[in-house]
Design a protein around this motif. Sequence first.
Motif, PDB file in Angstrom:
ATOM      1  N   GLY A  40       1.125  -1.368  -0.373  1.00 37.35           N
ATOM      2  CA  GLY A  40      -0.005  -0.937   0.094  1.00 37.35           C
ATOM      3  C   GLY A  40       1.198   1.456  -0.341  1.00 37.35           C
ATOM      4  O   GLY A  40       0.312   2.247   0.248  1.00 37.35           O
ATOM      5  N   GLY A  41       2.359   1.137  -0.325  1.00 38.63           N
ATOM      6  CA  GLY A  41       2.967   2.981  -0.594  1.00 38.63           C
ATOM      7  C   GLY A  41       4.012   1.889  -0.504  1.00 38.63           C
ATOM      8  O   GLY A  41       4.219   0.869  -0.400  1.00 38.63           O
ATOM      9  N   VAL A  42       5.138   3.029  -0.975  1.00 45.18           N
ATOM     10  CA  VAL A  42       6.836   2.520  -1.619  1.00 45.18           C
ATOM     11  C   VAL A  42       7.784   2.307  -0.251  1.00 45.18           C
ATOM     12  O   VAL A  42       7.289   2.555   1.106  1.00 45.18           O
ATOM     13  N   VAL A  43       8.091   1.311  -0.456  1.00 45.28           N
ATOM     14  CA  VAL A  43       8.945   0.621   1.333  1.00 45.28           C
ATOM     15  C   VAL A  43      10.645   0.971   0.882  1.00 45.28           C
ATOM     16  O   VAL A  43      10.872  -0.225   0.137  1.00 45.28           O
ATOM     17  N   PRO A  44      10.838   1.946   1.233  1.00 47.48           N
ATOM     18  CA  PRO A  44      11.835   2.878   1.380  1.00 47.48           C
ATOM     19  C   PRO A  44      13.062   0.813   0.831  1.00 47.48           C
ATOM     20  O   PRO A  44      14.404   0.958   0.142  1.00 47.48           O
ATOM     21  N   GLU A  45      13.475   0.242   1.568  1.00 46.72           N
ATOM     22  CA  GLU A  45      14.420  -1.036   1.910  1.00 46.72           C
ATOM     23  C   GLU A  45      13.946  -1.118   0.154  1.00 46.72           C
ATOM     24  O   GLU A  45      15.205  -1.995  -0.206  1.00 46.72           O
ATOM     25  N   LEU A  46      13.152  -2.013   0.382  1.00 45.04           N
ATOM     26  CA  LEU A  46      12.609  -2.746  -1.057  1.00 45.04           C
ATOM     27  C   LEU A  46      13.094  -2.111  -2.115  1.00 45.04           C
ATOM     28  O   LEU A  46      12.925  -2.921  -3.403  1.00 45.04           O
ATOM     29  N   ALA A  47      12.522  -0.308  -2.175  1.00 43.02           N
ATOM     30  CA  ALA A  47      13.188   0.462  -3.223  1.00 43.02           C
ATOM     31  C   ALA A  47      14.004   0.054  -3.298  1.00 43.02           C
ATOM     32  O   ALA A  47      14.794  -0.200  -4.644  1.00 43.02           O
ATOM     33  N   SER A  48      15.351   0.187  -2.590  1.00 38.33           N
ATOM     34  CA  SER A  48      16.965  -0.201  -2.621  1.00 38.33           C
ATOM     35  C   SER A  48      17.032  -1.186  -3.360  1.00 38.33           C
ATOM     36  O   SER A  48      17.940  -0.513  -4.859  1.00 38.33           O
ATOM     37  N   ARG A  49      17.026  -2.182  -2.711  1.00 42.67           N
ATOM     38  CA  ARG A  49      17.149  -3.401  -3.401  1.00 42.67           C
ATOM     39  C   ARG A  49      16.683  -3.526  -4.568  1.00 42.67           C
ATOM     40  O   ARG A  49      17.466  -3.962  -5.224  1.00 42.67           O
ATOM     41  N   ALA A  50      15.365  -3.138  -5.167  1.00 42.58           N
ATOM     42  CA  ALA A  50      15.166  -3.145  -6.335  1.00 42.58           C
ATOM     43  C   ALA A  50      15.989  -2.732  -7.623  1.00 42.58           C
ATOM     44  O   ALA A  50      16.392  -2.891  -8.269  1.00 42.58           O
ATOM     45  N   HIS A  51      16.194  -1.415  -7.055  1.00 40.68           N
ATOM     46  CA  HIS A  51      16.849  -0.337  -7.354  1.00 40.68           C
ATOM     47  C   HIS A  51      18.668  -0.933  -7.958  1.00 40.68           C
ATOM     48  O   HIS A  51      18.978  -1.395  -9.299  1.00 40.68           O
ATOM     49  N   MET A  52      18.479  -1.933  -7.040  1.00 39.65           N
ATOM     50  CA  MET A  52      20.220  -2.931  -7.224  1.00 39.65           C
ATOM     51  C   MET A  52      20.168  -3.858  -8.345  1.00 39.65           C
ATOM     52  O   MET A  52      21.536  -4.195  -9.258  1.00 39.65           O
ATOM     53  N   GLN A  53      18.629  -4.536  -8.567  1.00 35.49           N
ATOM     54  CA  GLN A  53      18.659  -5.715  -9.578  1.00 35.49           C
ATOM     55  C   GLN A  53      18.507  -4.985 -10.981  1.00 35.49           C
ATOM     56  O   GLN A  53      18.917  -5.384 -11.556  1.00 35.49           O
ATOM     57  N   ASN A  54      17.658  -3.808 -10.645  1.00 35.03           N
ATOM     58  CA  ASN A  54      17.225  -3.251 -11.654  1.00 35.03           C
ATOM     59  C   ASN A  54      18.369  -2.188 -12.776  1.00 35.03           C
ATOM     60  O   ASN A  54      18.681  -2.417 -14.606  1.00 35.03           O
TER      61      ASN A  54
END
Length: 347
Positions: A40-54
């Motif tokens: 239901g919103g951006v989770v900062p830790e998950l955003a960082s990890r996804a940026h690392m992958q992408n």
Amino acid sequence: MSITILAIESSCDETSAAVCKDGVILSNIIASQKIHEQYGGVVPELASRAHMQNIVPVVDVALKNAGCSLQDLNAIAFTQAPGLIGALLVGGQFAKSVSLSLNIPLIAVHHMQAHVLANLIEDPKPSFPFLCLTVSGGHTQIVLCESPLNMKVIGQTIDDAAGEAFDKTAKMLGLPYPGGPLVDKYAKEGNPDAYKFPEPQIQGLDFSFSGLKTSILYFLNNAGSSNVYKENFSVNAEERQQFIDDHLPDICASVQSRIISILLNKLQKASKETGIKDVCIAGGVSANSGLRTAITEMGKRNNWNVYIPKFEYCTDNAAMIAIAGYFKYLENEFSDLSVSSTARAEW
Ligand code: KG4
Ligand code: ZN
């Protein structure tokens, strides 16, 4: 000599890379992070990890689509601020590595200034000075832009941003995150005059959306009672949901209409006060179809020249970072490797 710039955007939940040559965008790749929807919103830790992958695959495709290689690059630009610090750091460290390994200049870009400059990506472009209503998930500003690198904020929200008003409305209505585009979608089928939400009385060119948010909450908790400020709730959760199910398009259209009138009334005031008639919109909320139509109509009534970026340049994207980087390149505005990403940034 031609100037080819690779740009990286990673301030929130989109990993994006773009290539521009002499101010012309050759590619603009955006990987949206779907993982946040379930929370239901951006989770900062998950955003960082996804940026690392992408980030590596996104840059690879951006270079490939632009028909160039790393060796063709004259500079690398990246979003330095504002945003989620962990997310910004991924793009920032990546950009520094590219700068160091290729020995090319590093260009730090302010995300909100880049949103404004999205209006200079394609023709027709506004003439200077112009006004830009910059409306995103974290910001709501009226920007007076004198030149590509000389702009100042002349009005801004004192509480929530317009995007937050859309997203929080969607959340109250039980719609998934990010709710702005869904409110837009349902609003198309509804009557914008069905319900009247209050307009805040804020002096000058500043905005406020927190009162609107509270009035929507009370309105829903009273299942559409005409007294939107009534705090003691008259319906139970089931009746509340039934009211939403029965009236979703009208509620979305009425809320959207009020958000738009709050934004455009201040923009009109800014135009009157400054005498500036070249007017733009930028940021994620500028993708809103109701706002795009309303500003076009207001422009006709006021003899404005209205500029609206195409959809992919409204929400977060690296093309706008590339164009901002290009203007900074022309002015030799480079950063050294000690530049740090910051979550907040004045300008
Ligand atoms: O500029 P942006 O992509 O990211 C930030 O820098 O915040 O803006 C995201 C915001 C979100 O609040 C999202 O709900 C809103 O823009 N948004 C919209 C629409 N598309 C995106 N709001 C209303 N209508 C839309 N069509
Ligand atoms: Zn943004």
